[in-house]
Scaffold this motif. Structure first.
Motif, PDB file in Angstrom:
ATOM      1  N   ASP A   1       5.777  24.834   7.294  1.00 40.72           N
ATOM      2  CA  ASP A   1       5.141  23.821   8.138  1.00 40.72           C
ATOM      3  C   ASP A   1       5.535  22.420   7.669  1.00 40.72           C
ATOM      4  N   GLU A   2       5.395  21.433   8.566  1.00 44.78           N
ATOM      5  CA  GLU A   2       5.753  20.052   8.266  1.00 44.78           C
ATOM      6  C   GLU A   2       4.525  19.154   8.302  1.00 44.78           C
ATOM      7  N   ILE A   3       4.584  18.099   7.492  1.00 49.99           N
ATOM      8  CA  ILE A   3       3.529  17.097   7.486  1.00 49.99           C
ATOM      9  C   ILE A   3       3.833  16.040   8.555  1.00 49.99           C
ATOM     10  N   VAL A   4       2.818  15.656   9.277  1.00 50.15           N
ATOM     11  CA  VAL A   4       2.932  14.625  10.314  1.00 50.15           C
ATOM     12  C   VAL A   4       2.019  13.456   9.933  1.00 50.15           C
TER      13      VAL A   4
ATOM     14  N   ALA B   1      11.718  10.592   7.324  1.00 54.66           N
ATOM     15  CA  ALA B   1      13.017  11.184   7.002  1.00 54.66           C
ATOM     16  C   ALA B   1      12.847  12.691   6.825  1.00 54.66           C
ATOM     17  N   ASP B   2      13.925  13.439   7.036  1.00 56.71           N
ATOM     18  CA  ASP B   2      13.845  14.901   6.970  1.00 56.71           C
ATOM     19  C   ASP B   2      13.342  15.396   5.620  1.00 56.71           C
ATOM     20  N   GLY B   3      13.680  14.736   4.549  1.00 57.15           N
ATOM     21  CA  GLY B   3      13.250  15.180   3.231  1.00 57.15           C
ATOM     22  C   GLY B   3      11.870  14.699   2.842  1.00 57.15           C
ATOM     23  N   ASN B   4      11.149  14.132   3.810  1.00 54.13           N
ATOM     24  CA  ASN B   4       9.834  13.555   3.516  1.00 54.13           C
ATOM     25  C   ASN B   4       8.751  14.197   4.378  1.00 54.13           C
ATOM     26  N   LYS B   5       8.891  15.515   4.612  1.00 52.12           N
ATOM     27  CA  LYS B   5       7.975  16.174   5.532  1.00 52.12           C
ATOM     28  C   LYS B   5       7.296  17.413   4.972  1.00 52.12           C
ATOM     29  N   ARG B   6       7.745  17.934   3.845  1.00 50.53           N
ATOM     30  CA  ARG B   6       7.215  19.202   3.340  1.00 50.53           C
ATOM     31  C   ARG B   6       6.616  19.023   1.941  1.00 50.53           C
TER      32      ARG B   6
ATOM     33  N   VAL C   1       0.860  -1.184   0.000  1.00 50.47           N
ATOM     34  CA  VAL C   1       0.000   0.000   0.000  1.00 50.47           C
ATOM     35  C   VAL C   1       0.894   1.231   0.000  1.00 50.47           C
ATOM     36  N   SER C   2       0.670   2.120  -0.946  1.00 53.03           N
ATOM     37  CA  SER C   2       1.431   3.370  -1.034  1.00 53.03           C
ATOM     38  C   SER C   2       0.516   4.534  -0.688  1.00 53.03           C
ATOM     39  N   LEU C   3       0.945   5.353   0.256  1.00 52.12           N
ATOM     40  CA  LEU C   3       0.174   6.520   0.691  1.00 52.12           C
ATOM     41  C   LEU C   3       1.000   7.774   0.450  1.00 52.12           C
ATOM     42  N   VAL C   4       0.405   8.761  -0.226  1.00 49.10           N
ATOM     43  CA  VAL C   4       1.076  10.029  -0.504  1.00 49.10           C
ATOM     44  C   VAL C   4       0.201  11.159   0.020  1.00 49.10           C
ATOM     45  N   CYS C   5       0.750  11.952   0.930  1.00 49.99           N
ATOM     46  CA  CYS C   5       0.029  13.089   1.497  1.00 49.99           C
ATOM     47  C   CYS C   5       0.470  14.359   0.754  1.00 49.99           C
ATOM     48  N   HIS C   6      -0.459  15.000   0.036  1.00 53.77           N
ATOM     49  CA  HIS C   6      -0.174  16.219  -0.719  1.00 53.77           C
ATOM     50  C   HIS C   6      -0.646  17.439   0.066  1.00 53.77           C
ATOM     51  N   HIS C   7       0.213  18.431   0.132  1.00 54.50           N
ATOM     52  CA  HIS C   7      -0.121  19.669   0.835  1.00 54.50           C
ATOM     53  C   HIS C   7       0.090  20.842  -0.109  1.00 54.50           C
TER      54      HIS C   7
END
Length: 246
Positions: free
Chosen positions: A59-62, A73-78, A44-50
């Motif tokens: 801001d960062e995604i949680v 990972a740090d590069g996987n939050k914005r 299952v692949s989940l991608v959160c788009h902001h």
């Protein structure tokens, strides 16, 4: 008059759009009304788009799984953040994944996994039981979706609960076939637990003559009682003898 209503209406539509589409989870497989149907062992692949704006660009995604924070990972939050479930296991069934902004948690989206899995019914088992003893056969029927069609057979014939003295019980995880007093003429043979017409397990039951059970533990207990009784009697008698000899 119509023009006066258009501006407030446009503001309202813009407000609803920012609240609904400010953050969104896109999944593979695609979700339906927030539910992702997936087979066990699949990915299952989940991608959160902001949609980044001047107010949320720093801001960062949680991510949360059932309320627990998912380490990213740090590069996987914005802007865009990805989470992968591979492989999906039975414990993932019902798990809810949520993503939101750390500083503005009113912008959020969530999905729930529905992990489908078949019952673990396969193979065979050899069982030997004496006449007049109790026999219990068990089948694992835990599945998603739940098992709705389950049949127990003896020599390819559906078991007769009344004539054979059988009792069947189920709790959603196992199906149990119980015989209180085994009789060779009635209960010897090949049993099958058949679920949904596709999944099955065989039990080859052999019935032997009843043997006399030697009651070891009661005899040992009785022997201990007799031993201490004799010991007390001997001690009491010895005390009387010693008194007479003085």
């Amino acid at each position: 008059m119509k023009a006066m209503w258009r501006i407030p209406l446009l503001h309202l539509l813009f407000y609803c759009a920012t609240q609904t589409f400010g953050i969104k989870i896109v999944s593979e497989p695609v979700s339906s009304e927030g539910i992702i149907d997936v087979n066990v062992t699949s990915t299952v692949s989940l991608v959160c788009h902001h949609e980044i704006s001047s107010e949320t660009e720093d801001d960062e995604i949680v991510w949360l799984r059932n309320g627990a924070t998912v380490k990213l990972a740090d590069g996987n939050k914005r802007g865009t953040s990805r989470v992968c479930v591979s492989p999906a296991i039975t414990e993932d069934n019902g798990a809810t994944f949520k993503c939101y902004l750390r500083k503005n948690n009113t912008l959020e989206d969530s999905v729930t996994l529905n992990v489908r899995h078949a019952p673990e019914l396969s193979g065979s088992q050899n069982i030997t039981v004496e006449e007049l003893e109790e026999l219990i056969l068990r089948c694992d029927i835990w599945a998603n979706p739940p098992i709705t069609d389950l049949v127990w057979t003896l020599n390819d014939t559906r078991v007769d609960l009344l004539a054979g003295g059988f009792t069947i019980s189920e709790d959603g995880y196992t199906s149990q076939l119980r015989i209180s007093l085994v009789k060779e003429s009635v209960h010897k043979g090949t049993y099958k637990c058949l679920a949904e017409g596709n999944y099955s397990k065989l039990f080859y039951v052999t019935v032997t003559e009843s043997t006399m059970k030697f009651p070891v533990y009661p005899i040992i207990a009785a022997g201990v009682v007799v031993f201490f009784t004799l010991l007390l009697a001997f001690v009491s008698r010895w005390q009387k003898i010693t008194k007479c000899c003085r």
